[in-house]
Scaffold this motif. Structure first.
Motif, PDB file in Angstrom:
ATOM      1  N   LYS A  67       0.834  -1.197   0.000  1.00 47.94           N
ATOM      2  CA  LYS A  67       0.000   0.000   0.000  1.00 47.94           C
ATOM      3  C   LYS A  67       0.875   1.256   0.000  1.00 47.94           C
ATOM      4  O   LYS A  67       1.928   1.281   0.626  1.00 47.94           O
ATOM      5  CB  LYS A  67      -0.904   0.014   1.239  1.00 47.94           C
ATOM      6  N   PRO A  68       0.453   2.296  -0.703  1.00 45.69           N
ATOM      7  CA  PRO A  68       1.210   3.556  -0.639  1.00 45.69           C
ATOM      8  C   PRO A  68       1.084   4.199   0.733  1.00 45.69           C
ATOM      9  O   PRO A  68       0.035   4.148   1.371  1.00 45.69           O
ATOM     10  CB  PRO A  68       0.546   4.422  -1.726  1.00 45.69           C
ATOM     11  N   VAL A  69       2.176   4.755   1.211  1.00 46.49           N
ATOM     12  CA  VAL A  69       2.226   5.409   2.515  1.00 46.49           C
ATOM     13  C   VAL A  69       2.743   6.826   2.316  1.00 46.49           C
ATOM     14  O   VAL A  69       3.696   7.055   1.567  1.00 46.49           O
ATOM     15  CB  VAL A  69       3.149   4.651   3.490  1.00 46.49           C
ATOM     16  N   LYS A  70       2.107   7.766   2.991  1.00 46.60           N
ATOM     17  CA  LYS A  70       2.528   9.165   2.904  1.00 46.60           C
ATOM     18  C   LYS A  70       3.049   9.604   4.273  1.00 46.60           C
ATOM     19  O   LYS A  70       2.409   9.359   5.294  1.00 46.60           O
ATOM     20  CB  LYS A  70       1.367  10.052   2.477  1.00 46.60           C
ATOM     21  N   ALA A  71       4.229  10.225   4.287  1.00 52.61           N
ATOM     22  CA  ALA A  71       4.790  10.793   5.505  1.00 52.61           C
ATOM     23  C   ALA A  71       4.578  12.301   5.467  1.00 52.61           C
ATOM     24  O   ALA A  71       5.148  12.991   4.619  1.00 52.61           O
ATOM     25  CB  ALA A  71       6.273  10.459   5.623  1.00 52.61           C
ATOM     26  N   LEU A  72       3.737  12.798   6.361  1.00 49.02           N
ATOM     27  CA  LEU A  72       3.442  14.221   6.453  1.00 49.02           C
ATOM     28  C   LEU A  72       4.282  14.813   7.578  1.00 49.02           C
ATOM     29  O   LEU A  72       4.086  14.478   8.749  1.00 49.02           O
ATOM     30  CB  LEU A  72       1.954  14.438   6.724  1.00 49.02           C
ATOM     31  N   CYS A  73       5.218  15.678   7.220  1.00 52.89           N
ATOM     32  CA  CYS A  73       6.160  16.229   8.194  1.00 52.89           C
ATOM     33  C   CYS A  73       5.735  17.649   8.564  1.00 52.89           C
ATOM     34  O   CYS A  73       5.850  18.571   7.741  1.00 52.89           O
ATOM     35  CB  CYS A  73       7.573  16.239   7.622  1.00 52.89           C
ATOM     36  N   GLU A 100       9.271   2.313  -3.255  1.00 52.88           N
ATOM     37  CA  GLU A 100       8.683   3.383  -4.073  1.00 52.88           C
ATOM     38  C   GLU A 100       7.299   3.746  -3.570  1.00 52.88           C
ATOM     39  O   GLU A 100       6.630   4.600  -4.147  1.00 52.88           O
ATOM     40  CB  GLU A 100       8.609   2.934  -5.531  1.00 52.88           C
ATOM     41  N   LYS A 101       6.867   3.106  -2.497  1.00 56.42           N
ATOM     42  CA  LYS A 101       5.520   3.325  -1.962  1.00 56.42           C
ATOM     43  C   LYS A 101       5.452   4.493  -0.981  1.00 56.42           C
ATOM     44  O   LYS A 101       4.361   4.906  -0.594  1.00 56.42           O
ATOM     45  CB  LYS A 101       5.019   2.058  -1.257  1.00 56.42           C
ATOM     46  N   LEU A 102       6.600   5.018  -0.570  1.00 54.58           N
ATOM     47  CA  LEU A 102       6.619   6.080   0.433  1.00 54.58           C
ATOM     48  C   LEU A 102       6.847   7.439  -0.217  1.00 54.58           C
ATOM     49  O   LEU A 102       7.800   7.629  -0.959  1.00 54.58           O
ATOM     50  CB  LEU A 102       7.726   5.818   1.461  1.00 54.58           C
ATOM     51  N   THR A 103       5.957   8.371   0.085  1.00 50.86           N
ATOM     52  CA  THR A 103       6.117   9.756  -0.364  1.00 50.86           C
ATOM     53  C   THR A 103       6.210  10.660   0.860  1.00 50.86           C
ATOM     54  O   THR A 103       5.663  10.353   1.919  1.00 50.86           O
ATOM     55  CB  THR A 103       4.944  10.203  -1.244  1.00 50.86           C
ATOM     56  N   ILE A 104       6.896  11.770   0.701  1.00 51.80           N
ATOM     57  CA  ILE A 104       7.135  12.696   1.810  1.00 51.80           C
ATOM     58  C   ILE A 104       6.565  14.061   1.454  1.00 51.80           C
ATOM     59  O   ILE A 104       6.769  14.556   0.343  1.00 51.80           O
ATOM     60  CB  ILE A 104       8.639  12.826   2.109  1.00 51.80           C
ATOM     61  N   GLU A 105       5.855  14.658   2.394  1.00 49.25           N
ATOM     62  CA  GLU A 105       5.317  16.005   2.201  1.00 49.25           C
ATOM     63  C   GLU A 105       5.626  16.836   3.443  1.00 49.25           C
ATOM     64  O   GLU A 105       5.424  16.379   4.570  1.00 49.25           O
ATOM     65  CB  GLU A 105       3.806  15.957   1.980  1.00 49.25           C
ATOM     66  N   TYR A 106       6.116  18.052   3.212  1.00 54.70           N
ATOM     67  CA  TYR A 106       6.470  18.934   4.317  1.00 54.70           C
ATOM     68  C   TYR A 106       5.397  20.011   4.450  1.00 54.70           C
ATOM     69  O   TYR A 106       5.026  20.669   3.474  1.00 54.70           O
ATOM     70  CB  TYR A 106       7.841  19.566   4.081  1.00 54.70           C
ATOM     71  N   ILE A 107       4.910  20.186   5.687  1.00 52.34           N
ATOM     72  CA  ILE A 107       3.807  21.112   5.943  1.00 52.34           C
ATOM     73  C   ILE A 107       4.177  22.009   7.123  1.00 52.34           C
ATOM     74  O   ILE A 107       4.610  21.508   8.172  1.00 52.34           O
ATOM     75  CB  ILE A 107       2.505  20.351   6.273  1.00 52.34           C
ATOM     76  N   ASP A 108       4.021  23.302   6.946  1.00 50.57           N
ATOM     77  CA  ASP A 108       4.206  24.252   8.053  1.00 50.57           C
ATOM     78  C   ASP A 108       2.865  24.381   8.775  1.00 50.57           C
ATOM     79  O   ASP A 108       1.906  24.921   8.204  1.00 50.57           O
ATOM     80  CB  ASP A 108       4.660  25.604   7.519  1.00 50.57           C
ATOM     81  N   PRO A 109       2.750  23.892  10.013  1.00 52.14           N
ATOM     82  CA  PRO A 109       1.460  23.935  10.704  1.00 52.14           C
ATOM     83  C   PRO A 109       0.971  25.343  10.990  1.00 52.14           C
ATOM     84  O   PRO A 109      -0.241  25.554  11.165  1.00 52.14           O
ATOM     85  CB  PRO A 109       1.732  23.161  12.000  1.00 52.14           C
ATOM     86  N   ASP A 110       1.881  26.320  11.041  1.00 56.78           N
ATOM     87  CA  ASP A 110       1.460  27.701  11.269  1.00 56.78           C
ATOM     88  C   ASP A 110       0.807  28.289  10.019  1.00 56.78           C
ATOM     89  O   ASP A 110      -0.129  29.077  10.105  1.00 56.78           O
ATOM     90  CB  ASP A 110       2.660  28.558  11.688  1.00 56.78           C
ATOM     91  N   GLU A 111       1.315  27.887   8.849  1.00 54.66           N
ATOM     92  CA  GLU A 111       0.749  28.374   7.600  1.00 54.66           C
ATOM     93  C   GLU A 111      -0.471  27.572   7.169  1.00 54.66           C
ATOM     94  O   GLU A 111      -1.313  28.069   6.412  1.00 54.66           O
ATOM     95  CB  GLU A 111       1.806  28.330   6.494  1.00 54.66           C
ATOM     96  N   HIS A 112      -0.580  26.331   7.645  1.00 55.47           N
ATOM     97  CA  HIS A 112      -1.713  25.470   7.280  1.00 55.47           C
ATOM     98  C   HIS A 112      -2.351  24.886   8.543  1.00 55.47           C
ATOM     99  O   HIS A 112      -2.288  23.672   8.782  1.00 55.47           O
ATOM    100  CB  HIS A 112      -1.252  24.353   6.341  1.00 55.47           C
ATOM    101  N   PRO A 113      -2.955  25.738   9.365  1.00 50.85           N
ATOM    102  CA  PRO A 113      -3.540  25.251  10.629  1.00 50.85           C
ATOM    103  C   PRO A 113      -4.679  24.266  10.418  1.00 50.85           C
ATOM    104  O   PRO A 113      -4.936  23.426  11.284  1.00 50.85           O
ATOM    105  CB  PRO A 113      -4.026  26.536  11.304  1.00 50.85           C
ATOM    106  N   ASP A 114      -5.370  24.362   9.269  1.00 49.86           N
ATOM    107  CA  ASP A 114      -6.464  23.427   9.012  1.00 49.86           C
ATOM    108  C   ASP A 114      -5.948  21.994   8.899  1.00 49.86           C
ATOM    109  O   ASP A 114      -6.571  21.054   9.417  1.00 49.86           O
ATOM    110  CB  ASP A 114      -7.204  23.825   7.737  1.00 49.86           C
TER     111      ASP A 114
END
Length: 294
Positions: A67-73, A100-114
């Motif tokens: 299964k594809p897995v996403k890492a949200l940082c 190849e199933k792992l993708t990484i996404e970086y998120i600033d929680p202050d800019e994207h509080p939702d």
């Protein structure tokens, strides 16, 4: 033609031709090595503690991911006191080298509080693993271990990221982890002290670790892969012996460790399996030193 011939056969011409040939050979060798290295390469972890060398168990899990897995940082560099971002990022990129199933996404929680609210993010430097609608949070204190020194300052004493990340991947993809229970309530060896190296070794092998007190919880959980009885100092009760005996006869597995002069109850557990526990002292006559006679 004669001018060209003299230019090529003259001293300067021969030197130029030789240089061109050598440069061509060098470029050809470089291209050949580069072509080979595309398919065959070796990566070296030069850190003192091998922080980016994944265990065989983690590599096996990543290789078998379906299964594809996403890492949200949820990272904010200004709030990173201990260098968690650099370490976690490098480790996740190492994970990607094995799947190849792992993708990484970086998120600033202050800019994207939702998005931070969606995953109940309460701490900076938290990593969320998500797959198939399931997600698991790995907070910063599950990535590194800290303690307070005598001056009251926090310092890093250990790194837990690989175990935390791999366990989260297993959980969100629905892969069951085996769990090892240590029996408690009889003065057994402490898994956070005497047996801490055993606990860490089991966790590195991706086992979940738990403790079990059969007096307060008179049944062995169904997810128990192995029950470890680590050198109890007081006798097991009759009901505990009966519970463990049923577990073993139903196909359960146990590891029983004893000290000299062990308490009662243990021999009742092992005798049905042809094991005889006896108190005494074993002497290796070949290695022991005979008492001195004057």
């Amino acid at each position: 033609f004669r001018r060209v011939s003299r230019a090529l056969t003259g001293r300067r011409g021969r030197f130029g031709v030789g240089t061109t040939v050598m440069a061509s050979i060098f470029i050809g060798i470089t291209m050949l090595i580069n072509g080979i290295s595309i398919n065959y390469y070796q990566r070296i972890d030069a850190t003192a503690l091998g922080q980016f060398t994944l265990t065989a168990q983690t590599r096996d899990v990543l290789a078998k991911l379906e299964k594809p897995v996403k890492a949200l940082c949820f990272f904010v560099s200004e709030k990173d006191t201990y260098g968690i971002i650099a370490y976690a990022t490098a480790l996740l990129m190492e994970y990607q080298n094995y799947t190849e199933k792992l993708t990484i996404e970086y998120i600033d929680p202050d800019e994207h509080p939702d998005r931070a609210r969606k995953y109940s993010i309460t701490q900076y430097q938290t990593v969320v693993f998500e797959s198939g609608g399931q997600y698991r949070l790995v907070p910063p204190m599950a990535i590194i271990q800290t303690s307070t020194d005598q001056q009251g300052n926090l310092q890093i004493v250990g790194i837990e990221a690989e175990h935390s990340f791999t366990s989260a991947i297993l959980e969100v993809t629905g892969i069951a982890q085996k769990k090892v229970y240590f029996l408690t309530g009889h003065g057994e060896a402490n898994i956070d002290g005497t047996f801490s190296y055993v606990r860490n070794g089991l966790r590195d092998d991706l086992y979940l670790i738990g403790t079990l007190n059969l007096i307060t919880n008179p049944s062995i959980p169904s997810d128990c892969a192995v029950l470890i009885i680590a050198a109890p100092q007081t006798p097991l009760t009759a009901s505990e012996v009966e519970t463990i005996d049923r577990y073993l006869k139903a196909g359960g597995q146990a590891l029983i460790l004893t000290d000299p002069n062990f308490p009662g109850g243990l021999e009742q557990l092992v005798s049905p399996w042809g094991v005889d526990l006896s108190n005494g002292t074993v002497i290796d006559t070949a290695s022991s030193v005979a008492p001195r006679k004057d």
